[in-house]
Write a protein that holds these residues in place. Sequence first.
Motif, PDB file in Angstrom:
ATOM      1  N   UNK A 127       1.084  -1.047   0.068  1.00 27.31           N
ATOM      2  CA  UNK A 127      -0.018   0.012  -0.179  1.00 27.31           C
ATOM      3  C   UNK A 127       0.891   1.310  -0.160  1.00 27.31           C
ATOM      4  N   UNK A 128       1.904   1.446   0.888  1.00 28.25           N
ATOM      5  CA  UNK A 128       2.846   2.477   0.770  1.00 28.25           C
ATOM      6  C   UNK A 128       3.442   2.473  -0.499  1.00 28.25           C
ATOM      7  N   UNK A 129       4.014   1.453  -0.904  1.00 28.96           N
ATOM      8  CA  UNK A 129       4.426   1.610  -2.351  1.00 28.96           C
ATOM      9  C   UNK A 129       3.574   2.281  -3.705  1.00 28.96           C
ATOM     10  N   UNK A 130       2.303   1.801  -3.414  1.00 30.73           N
ATOM     11  CA  UNK A 130       1.316   2.508  -4.697  1.00 30.73           C
ATOM     12  C   UNK A 130       1.178   3.890  -4.229  1.00 30.73           C
ATOM     13  N   UNK A 131       1.365   4.336  -3.003  1.00 34.10           N
ATOM     14  CA  UNK A 131       1.267   5.793  -2.940  1.00 34.10           C
ATOM     15  C   UNK A 131       2.732   6.795  -2.812  1.00 34.10           C
ATOM     16  N   UNK A 132       3.745   6.094  -2.737  1.00 27.24           N
ATOM     17  CA  UNK A 132       5.175   6.729  -2.909  1.00 27.24           C
ATOM     18  C   UNK A 132       5.360   7.113  -4.241  1.00 27.24           C
ATOM     19  N   UNK A 133       5.452   6.098  -5.194  1.00 30.70           N
ATOM     20  CA  UNK A 133       5.790   6.442  -6.465  1.00 30.70           C
ATOM     21  C   UNK A 133       4.893   7.309  -7.074  1.00 30.70           C
ATOM     22  N   UNK A 134       3.421   7.156  -7.280  1.00 32.50           N
ATOM     23  CA  UNK A 134       2.435   8.258  -7.865  1.00 32.50           C
ATOM     24  C   UNK A 134       2.806   9.546  -7.364  1.00 32.50           C
ATOM     25  N   UNK A 135       3.122   9.670  -6.055  1.00 36.33           N
ATOM     26  CA  UNK A 135       3.132  11.000  -5.673  1.00 36.33           C
ATOM     27  C   UNK A 135       4.358  11.869  -6.067  1.00 36.33           C
ATOM     28  N   UNK A 136       5.448  11.233  -6.377  1.00 36.77           N
ATOM     29  CA  UNK A 136       6.639  11.852  -7.082  1.00 36.77           C
ATOM     30  C   UNK A 136       6.426  11.971  -8.602  1.00 36.77           C
ATOM     31  N   UNK A 137       5.553  11.051  -8.988  1.00 38.41           N
ATOM     32  CA  UNK A 137       5.039  11.278 -10.550  1.00 38.41           C
ATOM     33  C   UNK A 137       4.386  12.620 -10.676  1.00 38.41           C
ATOM     34  N   UNK A 138       3.473  12.801  -9.811  1.00 36.53           N
ATOM     35  CA  UNK A 138       2.396  13.906  -9.654  1.00 36.53           C
ATOM     36  C   UNK A 138       3.432  15.103  -9.422  1.00 36.53           C
ATOM     37  N   UNK A 139       4.342  15.173  -8.623  1.00 39.80           N
ATOM     38  CA  UNK A 139       5.123  16.311  -8.223  1.00 39.80           C
ATOM     39  C   UNK A 139       5.828  16.754  -9.436  1.00 39.80           C
ATOM     40  N   UNK A 140       6.303  15.814 -10.272  1.00 42.38           N
ATOM     41  CA  UNK A 140       7.167  16.351 -11.316  1.00 42.38           C
ATOM     42  C   UNK A 140       6.231  16.687 -12.422  1.00 42.38           C
ATOM     43  N   UNK A 141       4.798  16.614 -12.635  1.00 39.95           N
ATOM     44  CA  UNK A 141       3.839  17.186 -13.597  1.00 39.95           C
ATOM     45  C   UNK A 141       3.606  18.329 -12.856  1.00 39.95           C
ATOM     46  N   UNK A 142       3.682  18.774 -11.927  1.00 38.44           N
ATOM     47  CA  UNK A 142       3.145  20.249 -11.413  1.00 38.44           C
ATOM     48  C   UNK A 142       4.113  21.227 -11.216  1.00 38.44           C
ATOM     49  N   UNK A 143       5.538  20.892 -11.235  1.00 38.62           N
ATOM     50  CA  UNK A 143       6.548  21.441 -11.113  1.00 38.62           C
ATOM     51  C   UNK A 143       7.707  21.313 -12.019  1.00 38.62           C
ATOM     52  N   UNK A 144       8.354  22.588 -12.410  1.00 41.19           N
ATOM     53  CA  UNK A 144       9.451  22.378 -13.512  1.00 41.19           C
ATOM     54  C   UNK A 144      10.463  23.180 -13.054  1.00 41.19           C
ATOM     55  N   UNK A 145      10.241  24.661 -12.987  1.00 43.96           N
ATOM     56  CA  UNK A 145      11.415  25.678 -12.838  1.00 43.96           C
ATOM     57  C   UNK A 145      11.429  25.441 -11.233  1.00 43.96           C
ATOM     58  N   UNK A 146      10.585  25.078 -10.514  1.00 44.53           N
ATOM     59  CA  UNK A 146      10.794  25.047  -8.934  1.00 44.53           C
ATOM     60  C   UNK A 146      10.728  23.551  -8.418  1.00 44.53           C
ATOM     61  N   UNK A 147      11.062  22.788  -9.513  1.00 45.29           N
ATOM     62  CA  UNK A 147      10.922  21.373  -9.088  1.00 45.29           C
ATOM     63  C   UNK A 147      12.254  20.974  -8.143  1.00 45.29           C
ATOM     64  N   UNK A 148      13.372  21.395  -8.469  1.00 44.72           N
ATOM     65  CA  UNK A 148      14.517  21.040  -7.241  1.00 44.72           C
ATOM     66  C   UNK A 148      13.905  21.442  -5.788  1.00 44.72           C
ATOM     67  N   UNK A 149      13.497  22.573  -5.794  1.00 44.82           N
ATOM     68  CA  UNK A 149      12.833  22.992  -4.457  1.00 44.82           C
ATOM     69  C   UNK A 149      11.715  21.956  -3.917  1.00 44.82           C
ATOM     70  N   UNK A 150      11.017  21.702  -4.722  1.00 46.33           N
ATOM     71  CA  UNK A 150       9.670  20.881  -4.422  1.00 46.33           C
ATOM     72  C   UNK A 150      10.061  19.528  -4.183  1.00 46.33           C
ATOM     73  N   UNK A 151      11.017  18.945  -4.555  1.00 55.06           N
ATOM     74  CA  UNK A 151      11.594  17.718  -4.235  1.00 55.06           C
ATOM     75  C   UNK A 151      12.494  17.688  -2.784  1.00 55.06           C
ATOM     76  N   UNK A 152      12.816  18.816  -2.525  1.00 56.12           N
ATOM     77  CA  UNK A 152      13.527  19.151  -1.356  1.00 56.12           C
ATOM     78  C   UNK A 152      12.800  18.941  -0.221  1.00 56.12           C
ATOM     79  N   UNK A 153      11.611  19.818  -0.503  1.00 58.59           N
ATOM     80  CA  UNK A 153      10.386  20.083   0.463  1.00 58.59           C
ATOM     81  C   UNK A 153       9.796  18.740   0.661  1.00 58.59           C
ATOM     82  N   UNK A 154       9.292  18.225  -0.152  1.00 55.58           N
ATOM     83  CA  UNK A 154       8.760  16.838  -0.288  1.00 55.58           C
ATOM     84  C   UNK A 154       9.798  15.751   0.586  1.00 55.58           C
TER      85      UNK A 154
END
Length: 543
Positions: A127-154
Amino acid sequence: MGRPDPEEGQLPAPVKPPDGGWGWIVLFGCFVITGFSYAFPKAVSVYFKELMKDFHVGYSDTAWISSIMLAMLYGTGPVCSIMVNQFGCRPVMLIGGLLASAGMILASFTTNIIELYLTAGVLTGLGMALNFQPSLIMLGTYFDKRRPLANGLAAAGSPVFLSSLSPLGQVLLEKFGWRGGFLIMGGLLLNCCTCGAVMRPLDMGMKRKMGKAQDKYEAKEMLPIGGKSEEGISTTDGTKKAKKAKKKPKKGKKLLDFSIFSNRGFIIYTISKFILVLGLFVPPILLVNYAKDTGVPDTEAAFLLSIIGFIDIFARPACGMVAGLKWVRPHVAYLFSFSMLFNGLTDICSARASNYTGLVIFCVFFGISYGMVGALQFEVLMAIVGSQKFSSAIGLVLLIEAFAVLIGPPSAGRLVDALKNYEVIFYLAGSEVVLSALFLAVASYCCLNRGKKKEPPPENNPSAGGGSDTEEAESDVQEAEEHSSDNHQPAHSTDNTVVAANEEANHVAEEQSGEGGGCPAGDREVLARDGCSADQTVERDSF
């Protein structure tokens, strides 16, 4: 004009990441999911002593619960990628949250250790695996210029939740016992469903509709006004579709894209991460026992992990901000290599620490370097493969890392039992991390940078896969320009022919009018229908 048509089996053009707005809600959801995924397997360890008493098993038997959770988190990566590509991120995360919660709730009713492996280990881990990977995928679709900061905060969710869930688990254990604690923990995991619900996919339909409207508008502007304009529009659309059918055959949606293995950057990253994971987790696992063997009291030895977690909370967002700088982001792979080198040298230099002060200094530097590695690992992968192939790439990378997780820490434990010496283990783990850093830096410089200088500039070929979103969009625009230029030339020649025919027809009409006193009504209708009037000739010529 060069846009892929979803009716023909092509994916619609991706929407530009908003870099904010609803993306901040998605970032918060990813923060919570990352915290549960990485911290929960470690926080469960507070219940191990009670489980040993109730089930009459040893510590190694109960430790398998956390190991199975981590193995499911890493090893089910390809399965998660297939489900995300087939059903989307939000449904997969909702199912994952229900499975994770159901696993802990069912674990509170178990009667033996095997049932715990299947419920708390397999079901909750999946269950945690099915949550972890899609959350990172969605983070990459919503952020581009601020993606490094978004990855660090997540990524900061991991130390924050680790410092919260462990004390909470201890309180629940004292008040409700391990069964009540598991039941309440299962209820907390239902928050993963809430996080999955906010993962709203970006709207891709609006851009596609605007593109079609723009094509029709351009066609109307290019064709002459009259009864044949709609016929010309349909002819243009038919010619365009026929051309796309020749160039771009229909493609089925790939459930798992193995073409990323043709990307040299991805191969280099995967090998480097495998070597890294062999030694990265060894020092924090053995740190408490190492401190106790050097004479440090139990409470002070346990506080060392709190120091690492506290430093890690601030190191990850700070590193994300640095990675997002304009002059740093193009070289983020080398920053990732530096963070690994920093971490490995910290292990090596602290191998001979024999007092509590030395161990505290080690924890400070290890927390900084460990936070840098955690903040940059997925950012580098996104930069290498792009957002379109990230879902397949992360699944395959996590599967490969699963083997390293199952090899590294257990092998280090066996060496400690055999040698009775922690110093050698720290040297070995640090050497593996340093090796991964050097391999990533040298291979990236030699195989990627020099390869770019030697290779000729690539041709724009829309039918060839593997390019990024920007490259595909540019190729589509260039194809549209070439297509329009090809259509302009025959259009001019056709206009010239029509003008010549009109002049000849007018000359004949003048002779007929001179001889017969004018054209009959039927002939005038024919001339008008054939485009022989002088006004229409002037209008076509001016157009």
